[in-house]
Design a protein around this motif. Sequence first.
Motif, PDB file in Angstrom:
ATOM      1  N   ALA A 173      37.976  22.003  -1.314  1.00  0.00           N
ATOM      2  CA  ALA A 173      38.652  21.355  -0.198  1.00  0.00           C
ATOM      3  C   ALA A 173      40.113  21.781  -0.143  1.00  0.00           C
ATOM      4  O   ALA A 173      40.711  22.178  -1.144  1.00  0.00           O
ATOM      5  N   SER A 174      40.691  21.700   1.055  1.00  0.00           N
ATOM      6  CA  SER A 174      42.084  22.114   1.249  1.00  0.00           C
ATOM      7  C   SER A 174      43.069  21.100   0.690  1.00  0.00           C
ATOM      8  O   SER A 174      44.248  21.386   0.549  1.00  0.00           O
ATOM      9  N   VAL A 181      40.357  15.662   4.517  1.00  0.00           N
ATOM     10  CA  VAL A 181      39.797  17.003   4.674  1.00  0.00           C
ATOM     11  C   VAL A 181      39.089  17.101   6.029  1.00  0.00           C
ATOM     12  O   VAL A 181      38.278  16.234   6.368  1.00  0.00           O
ATOM     13  N   GLU A 185      35.176  21.629   6.975  1.00  0.00           N
ATOM     14  CA  GLU A 185      35.221  22.207   5.638  1.00  0.00           C
ATOM     15  C   GLU A 185      34.002  21.793   4.792  1.00  0.00           C
ATOM     16  O   GLU A 185      33.712  22.413   3.772  1.00  0.00           O
ATOM     17  N   THR A 198      33.460  27.986   8.629  1.00  0.00           N
ATOM     18  CA  THR A 198      33.630  27.315   7.352  1.00  0.00           C
ATOM     19  C   THR A 198      33.856  28.357   6.260  1.00  0.00           C
ATOM     20  O   THR A 198      33.472  29.515   6.408  1.00  0.00           O
ATOM     21  N   PRO A 199      34.498  27.981   5.156  1.00  0.00           N
ATOM     22  CA  PRO A 199      34.676  28.933   4.051  1.00  0.00           C
ATOM     23  C   PRO A 199      33.329  29.449   3.557  1.00  0.00           C
ATOM     24  O   PRO A 199      32.301  28.767   3.675  1.00  0.00           O
TER      25      PRO A 199
END
Length: 235
Positions: A173-174, A181, A185, A198-199
Amino acid sequence: TMGAAESTATSVQASFGMLCAAEEPIPLDDPLWGELWGHGSTLGRLSAVVTAERVRSIKQTCPKNLATVCRAAVLKLSATARGTVLTPTAHRHVLDAVRLLTRLLPFVFEDRSWEGFLFTPTPSATVVIPCENDSGEGEVIALEFREAQALGITLVNALLDLLFAPTFTAPSASTANLDAVPAHEFVWTKGVCSQKMTPQSTPAIDRNRAEVLGLLLVTLSQPLFSAPDGKTGSD
């Protein structure tokens, strides 16, 4: 490694050996249950040690101990899923609990006398989970666990949370504050409700997702063990 695998098998085999030998119920707060988490056994290795004969022996000799080990695993999952970023140690604990329930629940479902097990209340207990402090050092915290809902609901809720857990089934998470968040994400891939990219996932994250989804399927599979006339596979 081979040595680690043998150590894992020995640890799990010793724990289940004690369960097989026990003729009296072992309480939920007994240290024995803590021996089941953190060894990192694969489902295949676990199944080789926790054989069908051994599980059915426990169910026949002292069924309360089979119920307790299942409840202990559910509590471990639910406590660990509560809004924290999982540490590598917590990953192992969660996977051990997931694999153990994946192995044990079919033996619960096959027996008609256990039909309402997942509808029994979630027990009150104190659950210890691994975490990290502000400096990144490992420590443990104890959570007071008091739930009035059915055990099956507690399990399903925990699995749904774990399917979107940063570092476990979702990328990091960022921010450490999970409430802040952005939703995208946590999403596995973009779609109708999330058009943002998304990542990227990783093989480890994909494997964790598969294991959690596997237990969710097992948890919802109880009707498959009942014939149309209401009899179960063990009748």
